[in-house]
Structures are given as C-alpha cells and as structure tokens.
Design a protein around this motif. Structure first.
Motif, PDB file in Angstrom:
ATOM      1  N   LYS A  89      42.087   2.574  -2.007  1.00  0.00           N
ATOM      2  CA  LYS A  89      43.519   2.522  -2.311  1.00  0.00           C
ATOM      3  C   LYS A  89      43.773   2.487  -3.816  1.00  0.00           C
ATOM      4  CE  LYS A  89      45.144   0.485   2.011  1.00  0.00           C
ATOM      5  NZ  LYS A  89      45.915   1.695   2.361  1.00  0.00           N
ATOM      6  N   VAL A  90      42.979   1.702  -4.536  1.00  0.00           N
ATOM      7  CA  VAL A  90      43.156   1.618  -5.991  1.00  0.00           C
ATOM      8  C   VAL A  90      42.881   2.968  -6.642  1.00  0.00           C
ATOM      9  CG1 VAL A  90      42.194   0.656  -8.119  1.00  0.00           C
ATOM     10  CG2 VAL A  90      42.695  -0.854  -6.195  1.00  0.00           C
ATOM     11  N   GLU A  91      41.788   3.611  -6.243  1.00  0.00           N
ATOM     12  CA  GLU A  91      41.433   4.892  -6.865  1.00  0.00           C
ATOM     13  C   GLU A  91      42.425   5.988  -6.514  1.00  0.00           C
ATOM     14  OE1 GLU A  91      37.334   5.347  -5.786  1.00  0.00           O
ATOM     15  OE2 GLU A  91      36.751   3.578  -6.953  1.00  0.00           O
ATOM     16  N   SER A  92      43.023   5.900  -5.323  1.00  0.00           N
ATOM     17  CA  SER A  92      44.078   6.838  -4.960  1.00  0.00           C
ATOM     18  C   SER A  92      45.303   6.637  -5.855  1.00  0.00           C
ATOM     19  CB  SER A  92      44.474   6.641  -3.497  1.00  0.00           C
ATOM     20  OG  SER A  92      45.621   7.391  -3.176  1.00  0.00           O
ATOM     21  N   ALA A  93      45.655   5.367  -6.091  1.00  0.00           N
ATOM     22  CA  ALA A  93      46.795   5.050  -6.948  1.00  0.00           C
ATOM     23  C   ALA A  93      46.532   5.508  -8.382  1.00  0.00           C
ATOM     24  CB  ALA A  93      47.081   3.548  -6.917  1.00  0.00           C
ATOM     25  N   LEU A  94      45.329   5.254  -8.874  1.00  0.00           N
ATOM     26  CA  LEU A  94      44.986   5.678 -10.234  1.00  0.00           C
ATOM     27  C   LEU A  94      45.002   7.199 -10.353  1.00  0.00           C
ATOM     28  CD1 LEU A  94      42.052   3.215 -11.050  1.00  0.00           C
ATOM     29  CD2 LEU A  94      44.385   3.141 -11.932  1.00  0.00           C
ATOM     30  N   GLY A  95      44.582   7.877  -9.294  1.00  0.00           N
ATOM     31  CA  GLY A  95      44.604   9.342  -9.299  1.00  0.00           C
ATOM     32  C   GLY A  95      46.027   9.872  -9.415  1.00  0.00           C
TER      33      GLY A  95
END
Length: 290
Positions: A258-264
């Motif tokens: 979820k974090v990496e999706s948000a950062l993307g």
C-alpha cells in the motif's frame, strides 16, 4: 476587513459574467438605482436583502464570500504561511524570531491570542529540535480549544498545527469534535476537506505514538467518509498512512504494497518535496524493523 465597495465590485462582476441586468437582479426587492449604488460601494445593504440578491444571482453566500476572502487572509493565516515556509526550510532562526515577536506582544498586551500563536510556533520549533513543550503551555492551548463552542478558521489552524504537542487523550476528544460536529462544519466540499485533513493529521500523530487502535479507528472513519476523487493529496495520504498502519501492526507485506502504491502515485504527479518527505518516513519505519 472587507469593505462594502469590494462586495459591490464582486457582486457586479458576477452579475455581468451571468449576463444579468440590474433590473434582473433587483427584482421586487429594491430599486435599480439602489443596487447600482451598492455595486459602486456607495450604499450598504441589509443581510436579508443581500441574501435575496444572491439568490437571484444563483450564488450561495458561501461561494460569494469564498471568492471575496481569497485576497483577505487573516492575521493567523498570514502568520502560519510564514511559519510553515520557515519550517519547511528548516529555518529555526526565523521560527525563533516569529516566536519572540508573538510572545513579546503577549507580554506587552496580555492578549492571549499572541500566546496561542507563540505556542503554535513552538510546536513547529520542537519538531526540528526534538525538545518538548511544557505542560503548562499545552494546557493553555487545550483549555482554549475546549472552551470554544463553535470553532472557526482560527481554531482549526491552531489545532491543526499544535497536534504534536497535545496529549493523546485530549487529541482524541478534540478530533471527535471535528468528526461529529456536523452543525459547525456542514457537508460542503471545502468543509469536508478540512475535516478529512485534520483527521489525517491526527492519524499520523497516533502512528508516531504507536497508538495503533486509535489510528485504525480514524482510518476507518476516513474510509466511511469517502474521500472525493478530486481530493488527490488526501487520498494519497490516506493510502500512505494505511500502509504504515499495517506495517506497524505486523502485516508488513500488505503495508509495503500500500505504501509503495501511494508513493508511486505521488511520484507520477511529480510532487518531489512531498515524495522525499514520505520516502524518508517509510525508510525510517522499515529500518526500525531490522
């Protein structure tokens, strides 16, 4: 202070943009000559008549004053703009200068407005220095906020920028006021953004303090409130904080996804400073797991 002339000028601008004549808008409520004088700033108008005129323009009073107030930032808004800029630049000297000015004004006048501003500035300073604000000063802020029955923009600004100094118990009570005082905030888009933003800030504080149950409670409330698609920043922050919650709760794989999706998403938007700040938080949390 907003002058009658400014109100009249904006009213005329909106009327002309809608291709309405003075007679169209005046209707049966007042004379064309009086409305013309109001638009020129030569005559004041009662609130009841003004509301009727806005209705003829098909413009709400919130919309009218929203446009009018854009160029009329309050003293608190102007101060917080300077303070926020200094904080983002890690300019501790500037923050100390603003703090000294506000506390000096308080000592000279006894006006607690300056004291609350000073404590708010100090909450920015301690975020850079790692120091703490005394309990006495924090109690000034919480006593003030608890004593206000109807919060306005000033109270929202003070609360939103003093959260890190407020105890978890007091913060939870105040956030509940934000979430459930629908009479105060209404349900229009701008007020919904304020409510969501303040709750998101509180979730971040709860996560920092390892108050995972409270963080999850308000993450669920945000989800129930349904963040509009146009609130891009708020949607990003929600996904980012939800990911951090799952990481801290032990469901690391789910959280990282979820974090990496948000950062993307934020990377795709090209908001570099925000991306760097959130990547730093993410890396520190991953580092604490090792």
């Amino acid at each position: 202070m907003i002058e009658t002339e400014e109100m009249g000028t904006l009213f005329k601008k909106i009327r002309l943009s809608k291709k309405l004549s003075l007679k169209d808008v005046a209707g049966d409520y007042l004379s064309v000559s009086f409305l013309s004088k109001f638009e020129r700033g030569e005559s004041e108008i009662t609130l009841s008549r003004f509301l009727l005129l806005l209705d003829n323009l098909d413009v709400s009073i919130e919309e009218f004053y929203g446009i009018l107030s854009k160029g009329h930032a309050t003293k608190t808004e102007k101060l917080i703009e300077k303070v926020s800029k200094s904080f983002q630049e890690n300019n501790l000297l500037a923050l100390k200068k603003y703090y000294k000015e506000e506390i000096g004004a308080y000592n000279e006048t006894g006006n607690k407005t300056y004291l609350y501003n000073a404590i708010m500035i100090e909450s920015f300073m301690v975020s850079l220095t790692g120091e703490t604000i005394t309990e006495e000063k924090v109690s000034h802020i919480t006593d003030y906020l608890f004593g206000i029955e109807q919060w306005g923009k000033r109270e929202l600004i003070i609360f939103g920028n003093s959260m890190t100094a407020i105890s978890t118990e007091a913060l939870n009570i105040l956030i509940k006021e934000i979430v459930y005082k629908t009479v105060l905030f209404g349900n229009d888009e701008s007020n919904k953004r304020i409510r969501i933003g303040l709750v998101i800030n509180a979730i971040s504080v709860y996560l920092d303090r390892e108050q995972l149950e409270l963080a999850k409670l308000y993450l669920d409330i945000i989800s129930d409130m349904s963040i509009p698609e146009t609130f891009l920043y708020e949607r990003f922050e929600y996904r980012f904080l939800l990911g951090l919650y799952w990481i801290k709760s032990g469901k690391i794989a789910i959280g990282k996804k979820k974090v990496e999706s948000a950062l993307g998403s934020i990377r795709a938007l090209g908001v570099e400073n925000l991306l760097i700040a959130r990547e730093d938080i993410y890396e520190n949390i991953l580092g604490s797991l090792k």
